[in-house]
Design an enzyme around this catalytic site. Structure first.
Site, PDB file in Angstrom:
ATOM      1  N   GLY A  31     -63.070  16.029  90.628  1.00  0.00           N
ATOM      2  CA  GLY A  31     -62.748  16.280  89.222  1.00  0.00           C
ATOM      3  C   GLY A  31     -61.703  17.361  89.040  1.00  0.00           C
ATOM      4  N   ASN A  32     -61.595  17.877  87.810  1.00  0.00           N
ATOM      5  CA  ASN A  32     -60.547  18.831  87.440  1.00  0.00           C
ATOM      6  C   ASN A  32     -59.175  18.254  87.838  1.00  0.00           C
ATOM      7  OD1 ASN A  32     -59.201  21.971  88.110  1.00  0.00           O
ATOM      8  ND2 ASN A  32     -59.997  21.394  86.139  1.00  0.00           N
ATOM      9  N   HIS A  34     -55.491  16.710  88.239  1.00  0.00           N
ATOM     10  CA  HIS A  34     -54.115  17.095  87.906  1.00  0.00           C
ATOM     11  C   HIS A  34     -53.192  15.968  88.376  1.00  0.00           C
ATOM     12  CE1 HIS A  34     -53.905  18.009  92.152  1.00  0.00           C
ATOM     13  NE2 HIS A  34     -54.914  18.851  92.032  1.00  0.00           N
ATOM     14  N   HIS A  37     -53.878  14.128  91.661  1.00  0.00           N
ATOM     15  CA  HIS A  37     -54.926  13.088  91.681  1.00  0.00           C
ATOM     16  C   HIS A  37     -54.403  11.791  91.060  1.00  0.00           C
ATOM     17  CE1 HIS A  37     -57.533  16.806  91.559  1.00  0.00           C
ATOM     18  NE2 HIS A  37     -58.075  16.156  92.569  1.00  0.00           N
ATOM     19  N   GLY A 149     -54.974  12.807  99.328  1.00  0.00           N
ATOM     20  CA  GLY A 149     -53.769  13.615  99.239  1.00  0.00           C
ATOM     21  C   GLY A 149     -53.516  14.393 100.522  1.00  0.00           C
ATOM     22  N   SER A 187     -53.099  21.965  92.901  1.00  0.00           N
ATOM     23  CA  SER A 187     -54.482  22.084  93.382  1.00  0.00           C
ATOM     24  C   SER A 187     -55.353  22.549  92.227  1.00  0.00           C
ATOM     25  CB  SER A 187     -54.528  23.117  94.512  1.00  0.00           C
ATOM     26  OG  SER A 187     -55.850  23.529  94.737  1.00  0.00           O
ATOM     27  N   SER A 188     -56.602  22.101  92.237  1.00  0.00           N
ATOM     28  CA  SER A 188     -57.547  22.587  91.216  1.00  0.00           C
ATOM     29  C   SER A 188     -57.706  24.094  91.342  1.00  0.00           C
ATOM     30  CB  SER A 188     -58.906  21.917  91.401  1.00  0.00           C
ATOM     31  OG  SER A 188     -58.736  20.534  91.311  1.00  0.00           O
TER      32      SER A 188
END
Ligand code: PAF
Length: 281
Positions: A31-32, A34, A37, A149, A187-188
């Site tokens: 999740g989170n 960006h 993703h 990724g 990155s998250s």
């Protein structure tokens, strides 16, 4: 986009698609989301008829000293981004669904060698958590392909090795790292950085790019690595490691190796950032 948390519902949908002969791609996430993703979902579309994503903040891959409670959770935003990216199915299980007996009693998958050094050394048990959850999600979703990724380069090698060693019939598609204009890898964890810290963090990629250029003309790997570490520290970070490695085995590179990856991790403010750069000599 269909959203399910339940394993039976997930399997029903997957079985229907299988009966129709559709090709399924999988994008597992915590999740989170960006742009990095979303580029995985875009890549998945090139290879399959249906896209399944998952959002699960996996407790097994967090160390005792790492605060999973603070991991950014943005479910509503994430769902919207996945809808926009034309995801067909989102799987959002709870820890109780994934680990009903608790973490201590859970069977695990451990991939030797590639999991051991670098982030495996700095974060003991991390890759066991990653390979276990990815193996479990692969068994649930049974995708034809899965996208990961390349920012998490060691993770991709761990998963690729697991797939080979366990003969899982899944093609792993590595996807290039998305970067901010400054070069900072998306990155998250960048959410933990202030604007000033983001400027500092951009020096990680700069140092790796310098190192990659030097490799074309200089074979003194130790001296080059030391200089890059000094540069990162001087910029205001605290380097965890920089290693010049064989791109597939991740063993320390010899001067005869031609497929190289430079792996790096550094602390910046509250965040521990990782990055890498591949070099073909
Ligand atoms: O890269 C991540 O976000 C995670 O490690 C993964 C692959 C989703 C497993 O939890």
């Amino acid at each position: 986009m269909n959203i399910v948390s339940d394993i039976t519902e997930l399997r029903q949908q997957i079985n229907e698609w299988r009966k129709q002969g559709l090709k399924i791609a999988f994008v597992p996430t915590m999740g989170n989301l960006h742009a990095g993703h979303i580029s995985l979902v875009a890549e998945a579309h090139k290879h399959a008829d249906r896209i399944v994503a998952s959002i699960f903040v996996n407790p097994m891959q967090f160390g005792a000293n790492e605060d999973i409670g603070n991991y950014p959770r943005t479910m509503e935003d994430d769902k919207q981004k996945l809808v926009n990216a034309k995801t067909d199915l989102l799987f959002t299980p709870t820890p109780e669904i994934i680990y009903p007996k608790g973490l201590d009693k859970q069977t695990y998958v451990e991939v030797p060698n590639v999991s051991d050094g670098y982030c495996g050394e700095s974060r003991p048990g991390h890759f066991r958590g990653v390979s276990t959850i990815v193996c479990k999600l692969f068994n649930l979703v049974q995708p034809d392909i899965a996208c990961f990724g390349l920012k998490d380069y060691q993770q991709v090698q761990v998963i690729q090795t697991m797939v080979e060693d366990l003969s899982l019939p899944i093609e792993i598609i590595p996807v290039a790292t998305m970067r901010e204009e400054s070069g900072l890898a998306m990155s998250s964890r960048n959410n933990y950085l202030s604007t000033d810290e983001k400027n500092v963090a951009a020096h990680l990629h700069k140092a790796l790019s310098w190192l990659a250029e030097q490799l074309l003309i200089n074979k003194d790997y130790n001296a080059l690595t030391e200089t890059a570490i000094k540069t990162i520290n001087a910029a205001g970070m605290r380097a965890d490691y920089i290693h010049i490695c064989h791109a597939r085995t991740l063993n320390p590179a010899t001067i005869d190796d031609t497929e190289i990856v430079i792996l790096a991790a550094a602390h910046c403010g509250k965040a521990r950032l990782i990055d890498n750069i591949q070099v073909n000599l």
